[in-house]
Design a protein around this motif. Structure first.
Motif, PDB file in Angstrom:
ATOM      1  N   ASN A 309      85.765  13.309  36.227  1.00 30.63           N
ATOM      2  CA  ASN A 309      85.165  11.948  35.852  1.00 30.63           C
ATOM      3  C   ASN A 309      85.207  11.073  37.023  1.00 30.63           C
ATOM      4  O   ASN A 309      85.468  11.533  38.070  1.00 30.63           O
ATOM      5  CB  ASN A 309      86.389  11.455  34.887  1.00 30.63           C
ATOM      6  N   TYR A 310      85.069   9.634  36.740  1.00 25.41           N
ATOM      7  CA  TYR A 310      84.572   8.854  37.888  1.00 25.41           C
ATOM      8  C   TYR A 310      85.646   7.874  37.882  1.00 25.41           C
ATOM      9  O   TYR A 310      85.340   6.786  38.254  1.00 25.41           O
ATOM     10  CB  TYR A 310      83.161   8.266  37.927  1.00 25.41           C
ATOM     11  N   THR A 311      86.656   7.936  37.230  1.00 28.63           N
ATOM     12  CA  THR A 311      87.780   7.002  37.096  1.00 28.63           C
ATOM     13  C   THR A 311      89.058   7.074  38.170  1.00 28.63           C
ATOM     14  O   THR A 311      90.112   6.442  38.381  1.00 28.63           O
ATOM     15  CB  THR A 311      88.356   6.933  35.880  1.00 28.63           C
ATOM     16  N   SER A 312      88.671   8.061  39.242  1.00 27.93           N
ATOM     17  CA  SER A 312      89.615   8.175  40.310  1.00 27.93           C
ATOM     18  C   SER A 312      89.759   6.793  41.191  1.00 27.93           C
ATOM     19  O   SER A 312      89.003   6.064  41.297  1.00 27.93           O
ATOM     20  CB  SER A 312      89.536   9.193  41.404  1.00 27.93           C
ATOM     21  N   ASP A 313      91.242   6.788  41.778  1.00 23.24           N
ATOM     22  CA  ASP A 313      91.465   5.692  42.688  1.00 23.24           C
ATOM     23  C   ASP A 313      92.428   6.320  43.606  1.00 23.24           C
ATOM     24  O   ASP A 313      92.615   7.315  43.857  1.00 23.24           O
ATOM     25  CB  ASP A 313      91.958   4.616  42.113  1.00 23.24           C
ATOM     26  N   TYR A 314      92.776   5.264  44.541  1.00 21.80           N
ATOM     27  CA  TYR A 314      93.581   6.026  45.653  1.00 21.80           C
ATOM     28  C   TYR A 314      95.224   5.562  45.367  1.00 21.80           C
ATOM     29  O   TYR A 314      95.951   5.525  46.199  1.00 21.80           O
ATOM     30  CB  TYR A 314      93.171   5.120  47.082  1.00 21.80           C
ATOM     31  N   ASN A 315      95.522   5.562  43.954  1.00 21.20           N
ATOM     32  CA  ASN A 315      96.787   5.237  43.680  1.00 21.20           C
ATOM     33  C   ASN A 315      97.403   6.444  42.921  1.00 21.20           C
ATOM     34  O   ASN A 315      98.405   5.894  42.102  1.00 21.20           O
ATOM     35  CB  ASN A 315      96.708   3.933  42.902  1.00 21.20           C
ATOM     36  N   GLY A 316      96.768   7.463  43.160  1.00 19.51           N
ATOM     37  CA  GLY A 316      97.359   8.805  42.299  1.00 19.51           C
ATOM     38  C   GLY A 316      96.273   9.089  41.046  1.00 19.51           C
ATOM     39  O   GLY A 316      96.979  10.137  40.677  1.00 19.51           O
ATOM     40  N   ASN A 317      95.682   8.359  40.602  1.00 18.55           N
ATOM     41  CA  ASN A 317      94.755   8.719  39.561  1.00 18.55           C
ATOM     42  C   ASN A 317      93.595   9.517  39.856  1.00 18.55           C
ATOM     43  O   ASN A 317      92.802   9.082  40.565  1.00 18.55           O
ATOM     44  CB  ASN A 317      94.468   7.360  38.743  1.00 18.55           C
ATOM     45  N   ALA A 318      94.032  10.856  39.985  1.00 21.33           N
ATOM     46  CA  ALA A 318      93.053  11.885  40.697  1.00 21.33           C
ATOM     47  C   ALA A 318      92.158  12.414  39.493  1.00 21.33           C
ATOM     48  O   ALA A 318      92.885  13.013  38.498  1.00 21.33           O
ATOM     49  CB  ALA A 318      93.474  12.933  41.652  1.00 21.33           C
ATOM     50  N   GLY A 319      90.765  12.192  39.380  1.00 19.31           N
ATOM     51  CA  GLY A 319      90.002  12.947  38.415  1.00 19.31           C
ATOM     52  C   GLY A 319      88.784  13.439  38.958  1.00 19.31           C
ATOM     53  O   GLY A 319      87.916  14.027  38.202  1.00 19.31           O
ATOM     54  N   GLY A 320      88.262  13.027  40.087  1.00 12.17           N
ATOM     55  CA  GLY A 320      86.895  13.283  40.526  1.00 12.17           C
ATOM     56  C   GLY A 320      86.848  14.772  41.265  1.00 12.17           C
ATOM     57  O   GLY A 320      87.833  15.233  41.695  1.00 12.17           O
ATOM     58  N   ASN A 321      85.565  15.062  41.119  1.00  9.74           N
ATOM     59  CA  ASN A 321      85.173  16.269  42.062  1.00  9.74           C
ATOM     60  C   ASN A 321      85.196  15.982  43.591  1.00  9.74           C
ATOM     61  O   ASN A 321      84.093  15.615  44.038  1.00  9.74           O
ATOM     62  CB  ASN A 321      84.061  16.881  41.393  1.00  9.74           C
ATOM     63  N   ASN A 322      86.454  15.921  44.195  1.00 13.29           N
ATOM     64  CA  ASN A 322      86.408  15.769  45.764  1.00 13.29           C
ATOM     65  C   ASN A 322      85.506  16.532  46.661  1.00 13.29           C
ATOM     66  O   ASN A 322      85.337  15.979  47.593  1.00 13.29           O
ATOM     67  CB  ASN A 322      87.723  15.706  46.266  1.00 13.29           C
ATOM     68  N   ALA A 323      85.422  17.551  46.184  1.00 10.89           N
ATOM     69  CA  ALA A 323      84.296  18.422  46.953  1.00 10.89           C
ATOM     70  C   ALA A 323      82.979  18.433  47.216  1.00 10.89           C
ATOM     71  O   ALA A 323      82.302  18.704  47.941  1.00 10.89           O
ATOM     72  CB  ALA A 323      84.797  19.973  46.519  1.00 10.89           C
ATOM     73  N   ILE A 324      82.545  17.450  46.018  1.00  7.82           N
ATOM     74  CA  ILE A 324      81.046  17.288  46.053  1.00  7.82           C
ATOM     75  C   ILE A 324      80.754  16.404  47.144  1.00  7.82           C
ATOM     76  O   ILE A 324      79.343  16.723  47.728  1.00  7.82           O
ATOM     77  CB  ILE A 324      80.628  16.296  44.783  1.00  7.82           C
ATOM     78  N   GLN A 325      81.219  15.597  47.690  1.00  8.79           N
ATOM     79  CA  GLN A 325      80.860  14.828  49.091  1.00  8.79           C
ATOM     80  C   GLN A 325      80.608  15.853  50.231  1.00  8.79           C
ATOM     81  O   GLN A 325      79.751  15.610  51.022  1.00  8.79           O
ATOM     82  CB  GLN A 325      81.931  14.017  49.354  1.00  8.79           C
ATOM     83  N   MET A 326      81.362  16.834  50.025  1.00  8.54           N
ATOM     84  CA  MET A 326      81.094  17.930  51.179  1.00  8.54           C
ATOM     85  C   MET A 326      79.778  18.498  51.201  1.00  8.54           C
ATOM     86  O   MET A 326      78.996  18.736  52.275  1.00  8.54           O
ATOM     87  CB  MET A 326      82.274  18.925  51.347  1.00  8.54           C
ATOM     88  N   PHE A 327      79.159  18.774  50.174  1.00  3.68           N
ATOM     89  CA  PHE A 327      77.626  19.350  50.076  1.00  3.68           C
ATOM     90  C   PHE A 327      76.743  18.213  50.233  1.00  3.68           C
ATOM     91  O   PHE A 327      75.646  18.564  50.320  1.00  3.68           O
ATOM     92  CB  PHE A 327      77.622  19.867  48.706  1.00  3.68           C
ATOM     93  N   SER A 328      77.007  17.056  49.917  1.00  2.87           N
ATOM     94  CA  SER A 328      75.925  16.032  50.116  1.00  2.87           C
ATOM     95  C   SER A 328      75.415  15.620  51.265  1.00  2.87           C
ATOM     96  O   SER A 328      75.984  15.622  52.246  1.00  2.87           O
ATOM     97  CB  SER A 328      76.521  14.785  49.090  1.00  2.87           C
ATOM     98  N   ILE A 329      73.908  14.961  50.991  1.00  2.03           N
ATOM     99  CA  ILE A 329      73.472  14.361  52.227  1.00  2.03           C
ATOM    100  C   ILE A 329      74.165  13.384  53.234  1.00  2.03           C
ATOM    101  O   ILE A 329      74.691  12.684  52.889  1.00  2.03           O
ATOM    102  CB  ILE A 329      72.002  13.884  52.046  1.00  2.03           C
ATOM    103  N   ARG A 330      74.261  14.026  54.626  1.00  3.78           N
ATOM    104  CA  ARG A 330      75.384  13.073  55.496  1.00  3.78           C
ATOM    105  C   ARG A 330      74.544  11.828  55.479  1.00  3.78           C
ATOM    106  O   ARG A 330      73.440  11.731  56.008  1.00  3.78           O
ATOM    107  CB  ARG A 330      75.229  13.682  56.604  1.00  3.78           C
TER     108      ARG A 330
END
Length: 570
Positions: A309-330
């Motif tokens: 999902n797209y509700t992740s934050d930096y306070n421990g609420n993890a739910g996004g696909n963090n690996a997608i950014q690695m594949f994406s256009i720099r």
């Protein structure tokens, strides 16, 4: 005192009860909070715990392991190079080249992934160990819930044993310092878990016709398909039959999926993928509108999808696909619908050029940075100076999505849309793109490979869909060609059909580590590093000496006081 080998995350659903070692009137048990001692009593509580297990599984990606399983699978393959920033650490290259000498500081590269997987396994084991204490409403609901949990554990261990081969096997919620298990024992658990799920999750638990009620849940059909994938990998790598499942059982499971009528091929391949089937039209004055034929993550072909999902934050609420950014256009987004990322896993030019001319899968799978007018923009030229191992191509199936658009008047770019009309989340942690783990096309090709009496029809279905074309009225023309049913043709069809879906490397390795090494070495080619000419080269011995497996994280070896041993070659 036993040394811990694992970092175990909190269950999340439970909090500690209040107890005291003082007088009786202070020895009070909370009436509103659960503990592992009193929580697992009812089926509703077990259902909540199962949701926590799914959350743990999701966190193997969203917890922060940038080198998540799917990304690692692509780096290991002959489809992709390491890529990323020209001045970044060479951690992607350590994986891509199977060589720690690329960056000797990366001996702990997989530690977060290791911790996340064992934390997820801990959650599942905590539920399973309480199975007989739960008051089940019915045998059907009992089998469904425990079946989903056991299938999840089987999938988690299947990922681990493919990556590392030699891993600890824990079947209870434990942090004991145990040595690595014989891979045969790990696979025995995997097959037992998946067989239980296949037999006990009711076929109508999550009917495809109402897939909105599924939302990423594991079905009996997903368990049967995953068992086939594990069977093919095990028999290929180890050259023997597993002790507790037969080829006939595995093939019958695949035939059950076909005969269920729950699944079918999406007529046009491009509609399986958002960025292949979506454009943005409009102007500054009229506003931009999404025009899409995307079939969605719950389409008729997808048998198992890992949801985010797209509700992740930096306070421990993890739910996004963090690996997608690695594949994406720099460097940013220069053409809708593509989003921003780190430029990892650049795609081999040889791989792109290997698609037959009329095969629709090429355009649906690959972003052609030059052909689509992205590479020539001023914005991308600036990013190119910081791109390592540029080939002109990158992954279209799993790339960040956005609604960045270029102004007709000023030429500037702005973000006007983000996921279903919502401005939401940080691009690094809030990508909601799910991983399609098993598609119906895979079921058809695995069944053909295993000798189905319908092998010709199954292979033809997948092959001909790749050459289907669309008429102006939206109808689809699908050819009626036939290709010989051979192992070589099936593996070639798999190579083209499942590009960038985290499958190719494991298909190579199950044909033998020498086959994998040969294909990877042959994929080397000239690239641009920060705009300067360079070459990607591979050494077969780097792959063969490690038998195609990854390094055990150094932190885990140290925490175990040497009970865990590093894999050969690393």
């Amino acid at each position: 005192m036993k040394t811990k080998i694992l970092y175990i995350a909190a269950m999340g659903l439970l909090t500690a009860g209040l107890t005291s070692c003082g007088e009786d009137f202070l020895d009070v048990q909370s009436k509103t909070e659960g503990t592992t001692g009193n929580f697992y009593t009812s089926e509703s509580a077990a259902s909540r715990a199962l949701i926590g297990c799914y959350d743990g599984w999701q966190r193997t990606v969203s917890n922060g392991p940038t080198f998540a399983f799917h990304y690692l699978s692509e780096l290991c393959s002959d489809e992709c190079f390491g890529g990323t920033g020209n001045n970044d650490a060479r951690n992607s290259q350590v994986v891509d080249r199977f060589d720690i000498a690329e960056d000797n500081s990366q001996q702990n590269l997989h530690n977060t992934l290791w911790e996340s997987y064992y934390a997820a396994i801990y959650r599942v084991n905590q539920l399973l160990v309480k199975e007989n204490e739960i008051a089940w409403n019915s045998e059907a609901s009992h089998g469904q819930l425990i079946g989903e949990a056991r299938a999840m554990r089987g999938i988690l261990y299947f990922d681990l044993v493919r990556l590392f081969e030699n891993v600890p096997l824990l079947t209870e919620p434990s942090t004991e310092n145990v040595p690595q298990a014989n891979p045969d024992d790990v696979y025995a658990l995997i097959f037992d878990d998946l067989k239980y799920a296949a037999a006990n999750i009711p076929a109508d638990a999550y009917p495809k016709a109402s897939s909105s009620t599924n939302d990423g849940r594991i079905t009996c059909y997903a368990a049967k398909a995953m068992m086939a994938r594990a069977y093919l990998f095990y028999t290929g790598v180890y050259g023997k039959e597993p002790a507790n499942v037969t080829k006939a059982e595995v093939l019958q499971g695949l035939e059950d999926i076909v005969s269920s009528g729950e699944y079918s091929l999406v007529p046009l391949y491009k509609n399986l993928w958002y960025c292949a089937s979506t454009t943005w039209q409009g102007s500054d004055q009229t506003g931009w509108q999404e025009v899409s034929t995307y079939a969605g993550e719950d389409n008729a072909e997808n048998i198992l999808t890992m949801k985010f999902n797209y509700t992740s934050d930096y306070n421990g609420n993890a739910g996004g696909n963090n690996a997608i950014q690695m594949f994406s256009i720099r460097g940013g987004t220069f053409k809708a619908p593509y989003g921003q990322g780190w430029g990892g896993a650049t795609v081999s030019k040889q791989f792109v050029e290997s698609f037959p001319a009329a095969d629709q899968r090429r355009e649906a799978s690959v972003i052609d940075l030059e052909g689509e007018g992205i590479a020539s923009t001023t914005e991308y030229q600036n990013a190119l100076s910081d791109q390592r191992e540029y080939t002109g191509y990158t992954n279209k199936k799993y790339t960040a999505r956005s609604g960045y658009h270029q102004s007709e008047t000023s030429g500037s770019w702005s973000l006007t849309h983000y996921y279903d009309g919502l401005m939401a989340g940080d691009f690094q942690i809030s990508q909601p793109i799910g991983y399609t783990l098993i598609r119906y096309a895979d079921v058809l090709l695995m069944a053909a490979e295993l000798g189905s009496s319908n092998a010709q029809a199954y292979l033809n279905q997948v092959h001909n869909r790749a050459y289907a074309t669309e008429n102006e009225d939206g109808t689809v023309n699908t050819p009626n060609n036939s290709i010989p049913v051979t192992k070589e043709n099936i593996m070639e069809e798999r190579r083209l059909e499942f590009a960038f879906e985290g499958i190719r490397y494991w298909d190579l390795l199950r044909q033998g580590v020498n086959v994998a090494a040969q294909a990877i070495v042959a994929s080397g080619e000239k690239v641009l590093n920060g705009g300067n000419e360079g070459t990607v080269t591979f050494k077969a011995d780097n792959i063969i000496s490690k038998r195609g497996f990854q390094q055990i994280p150094l932190t885990q070896i140290q925490l175990s006081n040497g009970v865990l041993k590093q894999n050969a070659g690393w």
